[in-house]
Design an enzyme around this catalytic site. Structure first.
Site, PDB file in Angstrom:
ATOM      1  N   HIS A  26      -1.378   0.839  -9.464  1.00 32.17           N
ATOM      2  CA  HIS A  26      -2.088  -0.077  -8.554  1.00 32.17           C
ATOM      3  C   HIS A  26      -2.730  -1.197  -9.381  1.00 32.17           C
ATOM      4  O   HIS A  26      -3.952  -1.406  -9.351  1.00 32.17           O
ATOM      5  CB  HIS A  26      -3.146   0.656  -7.721  1.00 32.17           C
ATOM      6  CG  HIS A  26      -3.579  -0.127  -6.510  1.00 32.17           C
ATOM      7  ND1 HIS A  26      -3.899   0.445  -5.313  1.00 32.17           N
ATOM      8  CD2 HIS A  26      -3.740  -1.473  -6.319  1.00 32.17           C
ATOM      9  CE1 HIS A  26      -4.257  -0.491  -4.436  1.00 32.17           C
ATOM     10  NE2 HIS A  26      -4.171  -1.681  -5.035  1.00 32.17           N
ATOM     11  N   ARG A  66       0.845  -1.192   0.000  1.00 27.42           N
ATOM     12  CA  ARG A  66       0.000   0.000   0.000  1.00 27.42           C
ATOM     13  C   ARG A  66       0.882   1.245   0.000  1.00 27.42           C
ATOM     14  O   ARG A  66       1.948   1.254   0.618  1.00 27.42           O
ATOM     15  CB  ARG A  66      -0.886   0.035   1.253  1.00 27.42           C
ATOM     16  CG  ARG A  66      -2.092  -0.880   1.183  1.00 27.42           C
ATOM     17  CD  ARG A  66      -3.132  -0.389   0.183  1.00 27.42           C
ATOM     18  NE  ARG A  66      -4.320  -1.217   0.170  1.00 27.42           N
ATOM     19  CZ  ARG A  66      -4.542  -2.230  -0.669  1.00 27.42           C
ATOM     20  NH1 ARG A  66      -3.660  -2.546  -1.588  1.00 27.42           N
ATOM     21  NH2 ARG A  66      -5.669  -2.921  -0.608  1.00 27.42           N
TER      22      ARG A  66
END
Ligand code: NDP
Ligand code: OXD
Length: 319
Positions: free
Chosen positions: A282, A234
């Site tokens: 992502h 993340r």
């Protein structure tokens, strides 16, 4: 179609929400699927399938039995200060795991075989020199987070001949993988790793872990001159200015980043133009509805039948 059970709320925006809706709708034979509650306090909703839901939305559902995260990570749920105290199920699925391992192996091999230098030589029509090629057996890949994703990546990197180490909260026993655990194990793990692959969940403990104090403890030198950072965990785990500083100070030699503090990454971010950094949006491992929804529906049926849910999030650890 006979819809006899309570409804499923799909709380997920954007194009991916549309494709999940289409698949969930066709696969769910006996549960209606809605994209928003019919009214505030909608009593008809039994389950939520969610990605970054509006804060307070899930708390407004009086009969909610469980929340299914659309991804493996659940930090997007814990951003809601009113998240209701019902079981949270996260994605653990072969399809997602394979996709993540493909990303990890791709980035490890690209750094290992100096893909960026060959690509630059090609744009210059330059035959170039024969670059040094360390063998995989001389490279240690250290994986931060040896969970469902980290363990699979570790096995696949081992099969390619890399030395593999892993760091987790609790020690692990995996053939051919050196396990380090807890805060006490971190420094020794960092000292031996030529590449660091982050596959940690974002929690209070892991926020900003990828910052200068950690980079300063990394191995010096090694086959790439300095360790390589690969982050597919993340963005909140990394301090982006510190990554650039670590590259400038040669504490790191290169980085592959799939996740960012702000997503989408701002067009103004200096990271885009930094040749030492490889960026993906992502996209390391997408949650594909057709691979994940059947397992979710099965779990809903099991839960209704009084059987235990699998892949539950530990609410005391937030992952
Ligand atoms: P798991 O929960 O299976 O594994 C998490 C691992 O991290 C475990 O080994 C755990 O240790 C370890 N860990 C957690 N907190 C700490 C800590 N404080 N110190 C040391 N180790 C810690 O998760 P997954 O492998 O399924 O997924 C990992 C993450 O990958 C997700 O949370 C998500 O953020 C990210 N992800 C990113 C995607 C992308 O496209 N970029 C796609 C999918 C996931 P222990 O085993 O001891 O509990
Ligand atoms: C996930 C993700 O957590 O896609 O699954 O980031």
């Amino acid at each position: 179609m006979t819809q006899t059970k309570g409804a499923i709320l799909l709380a997920m925006k954007g194009e991916m929400g549309d494709s999940w809706h289409a698949f969930l709708n066709s696969a769910s034979k006996d549960r209606p699927v809605v994209r928003a509650p019919v009214e505030h306090g909608d009593p008809s909703i039994d389950y939520a399938v969610a990605w970054a839901p509006e804060p307070g939305l899930l708390a407004s559902l009086p009969n909610l039995k469980a929340i299914f995260s659309v991804g493996a990570g659940v930090d997007h749920l814990f951003r809601d200060p009113d998240l209701p105290n019902v079981p949270i199920v996260r994605v653990v699925a072969e399809d997602l795991t394979n996709r993540m391992s493909e990303y990890v192996v791709w980035r490890v091999l690209d750094h290992h075989r100096q893909g960026d230098r060959y690509r630059r030589q090609q744009t210059q029509r330059l035959w170039g020199e024969d670059l040094d090629q360390p063998v995989a057996a001389d490279v240690t890949v250290g994986i931060l987070g040896l969970g469902a994703l980290g363990q699979d990546a570790a096995r696949k990197l081992r099969a390619l001949g890399f030395q593999v180490a892993g760091w987790s909260r609790s020690p692990k026993t995996m053939e051919g993988v050196q396990s380090f655990a807890g805060e006490n194990g971190l420094d020794d793990f960092l000292k031996i790793s030529d590449m660091i692959v982050c596959l940690l969940p974002l929690t209070d403990e892991t926020r900003h872990i990828l910052s200068l104090p950690l980079f300063e403890k990394l191995k010096k030198g090694g086959p790439f001159g300095a360790p390589v950072l690969i982050n597919a965990g993340r963005g909140g785990q990394q301090v982006e200015e510190d990554i650039v500083t670590a590259l400038d100070r040669r504490l790191l030699s290169a980085a592959s980043l799939d996740v960012f503090n702000g997503e989408p990454l701002s067009p103004d971010s200096p990271l885009w133009l930094d040749e030492r950094i490889f960026i993906t949006p992502h996209a390391a491992a997408t949650s594909v509805a057709s691979a994940i929804v059947p397992g979710m529906l099965e779990q809903m049926d099991r839960h209704d039948a009084g059987e235990p849910l699998k892949n539950l999030v530990d609410r005391s650890r937030n992952y």
